[in-house]
Design a protein around this motif. Structure first.
Motif, PDB file in Angstrom:
ATOM      1  N   UNK A  12      -1.698  -0.891  15.892  1.00  0.00           N
ATOM      2  CA  UNK A  12      -2.968  -1.061  15.009  1.00  0.00           C
ATOM      3  C   UNK A  12      -2.873  -0.111  13.739  1.00  0.00           C
ATOM      4  N   UNK A  13      -2.398   0.990  14.292  1.00  0.00           N
ATOM      5  CA  UNK A  13      -2.487   2.315  13.380  1.00  0.00           C
ATOM      6  C   UNK A  13      -1.533   1.682  12.075  1.00  0.00           C
ATOM      7  N   UNK A  14      -0.061   1.313  12.414  1.00  0.00           N
ATOM      8  CA  UNK A  14       0.588   0.799  11.403  1.00  0.00           C
ATOM      9  C   UNK A  14       0.111  -0.204  10.570  1.00  0.00           C
ATOM     10  N   UNK A  15      -0.607  -1.226  11.029  1.00  0.00           N
ATOM     11  CA  UNK A  15      -1.363  -2.310  10.529  1.00  0.00           C
ATOM     12  C   UNK A  15      -2.567  -1.713   9.310  1.00  0.00           C
ATOM     13  N   UNK A  35      -6.788 -12.941  -1.659  1.00  0.00           N
ATOM     14  CA  UNK A  35      -5.910 -12.781  -0.658  1.00  0.00           C
ATOM     15  C   UNK A  35      -6.166 -11.152   0.071  1.00  0.00           C
ATOM     16  N   UNK A  36      -6.540 -10.287  -0.943  1.00  0.00           N
ATOM     17  CA  UNK A  36      -6.548  -8.820  -0.637  1.00  0.00           C
ATOM     18  C   UNK A  36      -7.830  -8.587   0.318  1.00  0.00           C
ATOM     19  N   UNK A  37      -8.944  -9.447  -0.336  1.00  0.00           N
ATOM     20  CA  UNK A  37     -10.243  -9.352   0.363  1.00  0.00           C
ATOM     21  C   UNK A  37      -9.876  -9.946   2.005  1.00  0.00           C
ATOM     22  N   UNK A  38      -9.119 -11.035   2.038  1.00  0.00           N
ATOM     23  CA  UNK A  38      -8.785 -11.244   3.620  1.00  0.00           C
ATOM     24  C   UNK A  38      -8.122 -10.245   4.169  1.00  0.00           C
ATOM     25  N   UNK A  39      -7.099  -9.628   3.442  1.00  0.00           N
ATOM     26  CA  UNK A  39      -6.668  -8.545   4.155  1.00  0.00           C
ATOM     27  C   UNK A  39      -7.320  -7.284   4.549  1.00  0.00           C
ATOM     28  N   UNK A  40      -8.290  -7.217   3.759  1.00  0.00           N
ATOM     29  CA  UNK A  40      -9.285  -6.204   4.130  1.00  0.00           C
ATOM     30  C   UNK A  40     -10.291  -6.572   5.367  1.00  0.00           C
ATOM     31  N   UNK A  41     -10.730  -7.873   5.386  1.00  0.00           N
ATOM     32  CA  UNK A  41     -11.321  -8.222   6.407  1.00  0.00           C
ATOM     33  C   UNK A  41     -10.355  -8.232   8.004  1.00  0.00           C
ATOM     34  N   UNK A  42      -9.239  -8.786   7.606  1.00  0.00           N
ATOM     35  CA  UNK A  42      -8.509  -8.414   8.851  1.00  0.00           C
ATOM     36  C   UNK A  42      -8.235  -6.872   9.435  1.00  0.00           C
ATOM     37  N   UNK A  43      -7.993  -5.933   8.603  1.00  0.00           N
ATOM     38  CA  UNK A  43      -7.906  -4.637   8.812  1.00  0.00           C
ATOM     39  C   UNK A  43      -9.144  -4.184   9.496  1.00  0.00           C
ATOM     40  N   UNK A  44     -10.305  -4.640   9.047  1.00  0.00           N
ATOM     41  CA  UNK A  44     -11.660  -4.308   9.635  1.00  0.00           C
ATOM     42  C   UNK A  44     -11.781  -4.726  11.164  1.00  0.00           C
ATOM     43  N   UNK A  45     -11.420  -5.887  11.209  1.00  0.00           N
ATOM     44  CA  UNK A  45     -11.608  -6.420  12.490  1.00  0.00           C
ATOM     45  C   UNK A  45     -10.471  -6.004  13.573  1.00  0.00           C
ATOM     46  N   UNK A  46      -9.435  -5.575  13.010  1.00  0.00           N
ATOM     47  CA  UNK A  46      -8.084  -5.119  13.655  1.00  0.00           C
ATOM     48  C   UNK A  46      -8.625  -3.724  14.353  1.00  0.00           C
TER      49      UNK A  46
END
Length: 318
Positions: A12-15, A35-46
């Protein structure tokens, strides 16, 4: 369990670090897109998934029963949020390299809508299964028996979703004249989605076998791997950019960058454009925003292959 938890925390920290790096690079060069917005959303939920996991697995006795149930639901739904937002990020990374108005671009956007529908169905399926048998909520460590139906649904959607993400770049680069090594390098980045498929099969196995807390930890491992894979295109581009700068001018080395500045306008971004004797760049430009009858010239994303001998190599990437 302790080993699973440590692995989950490290991944998780690595992601989070990899995603933050990706967003920094894109923001620095003013190339943030969907695509960057979705990556940011994934990071928050992760990150939220990790917090919920730790609360659910460690010292859960101190929380009221309702909070324990809520934590389980949060883990189940945050998992889907990370996995599918990561897939959407990869898909829109491919979309931004296509020409607006083409059939292929419309197909990719339609696929993104289908991904969203699948995510919503899987989200709802957890509620249908768990609320139909609410007896699990009174257990000291509440965990819904998801059953084979959810495991089968996850396997089918994961395999098909990752297959689309692997196949799409092949279709995109089919008519681009690149060397075999260059094509392998680009396609290997997107084909890393197969890693997510392998991890998802392990997660589905624990669901089938009623793996208990191992099922929960397998979920966070799959989610973190999905997010890391979604950022590989930017990270790999950065690594090759640094390698190209370190190479001696007398030793030309082909490099790959995602998002270099184009040297001149081209009418077909999938055609080879010879611009000088010492350089043969081949570009797939980002056409997420376009002006009528022309291509963008200032903030495009592209896959650029060029030679280190070029006197005025662009200094931007991603």
């Amino acid at each position: 369990l302790t080993l699973f938890l440590v692995v989950g925390i490290v991944l998780t920290i690595a992601a989070v670090i990899v995603t933050s790096f990706r967003l920094y690079i894109r923001a620095r060069h003013k190339r943030l897109w969907i695509d960057d917005a979705w990556a940011a959303v994934g990071m928050i939920f992760n990150f939220m998934l990790l917090v919920a996991d730790c609360m659910y697995l460690q010292d859960y006795e101190r929380y009221p029963q309702g909070v324990r149930v809520a934590l389980y639901y949060m883990i189940a739904q945050f998992f889907y949020a990370v996995v599918w937002s990561s897939r959407l990020s990869i898909l829109f990374t491919i979309v931004r390299l296509t020409v607006p108005g083409t059939t292929f671009r419309r197909v990719l956007i339609s696929t993104a809508i289908i991904f969203g529908i699948v995510w919503a169905l899987l989200f709802s399926q957890v509620w249908w299964v768990c609320e139909s048998e609410p007896s699990w909520k009174i257990q000291p460590h509440p965990q819904c028996d998801l059953g084979r139906g959810i495991a089968i649904a996850q396997i089918i959607t994961d395999v098909l979703g990752d297959f689309v993400l692997i196949l799409a770049p092949f279709s995109l680069l089919y008519k681009v004249r690149l060397s075999t090594g260059q094509k392998v390098r680009v396609l290997a980045v997107f084909s890393a989605s197969a890693i997510t498929t392998i991890v998802s099969l392990a997660h589905a196995y624990y669901i089938f076998s009623g793996g208990g807390t191992k099922e929960v930890m397998a979920a966070i491992v799959e989610a973190s791997m999905s997010l890391i894979v979604a950022n590989l295109s930017v990270v790999v581009a950065f690594i090759f950019h640094l390698k190209a700068e370190e190479d001696s001018p007398s030793t030309p080395t082909p490099i790959i960058t995602f998002g270099s500045q184009p040297r001149k306008r081209v009418r077909d971004p999938l055609d080879t454009n010879f611009t000088s004797v010492g350089s043969t760049p081949i570009v797939l430009e980002d056409l997420s925003e376009s002006r009528p009858r022309s291509l963008k010239t200032g903030d495009d994303d592209e896959i650029s292959f060029s030679n280190n001998r070029e006197a005025k190599q662009p200094n931007e990437w991603c």
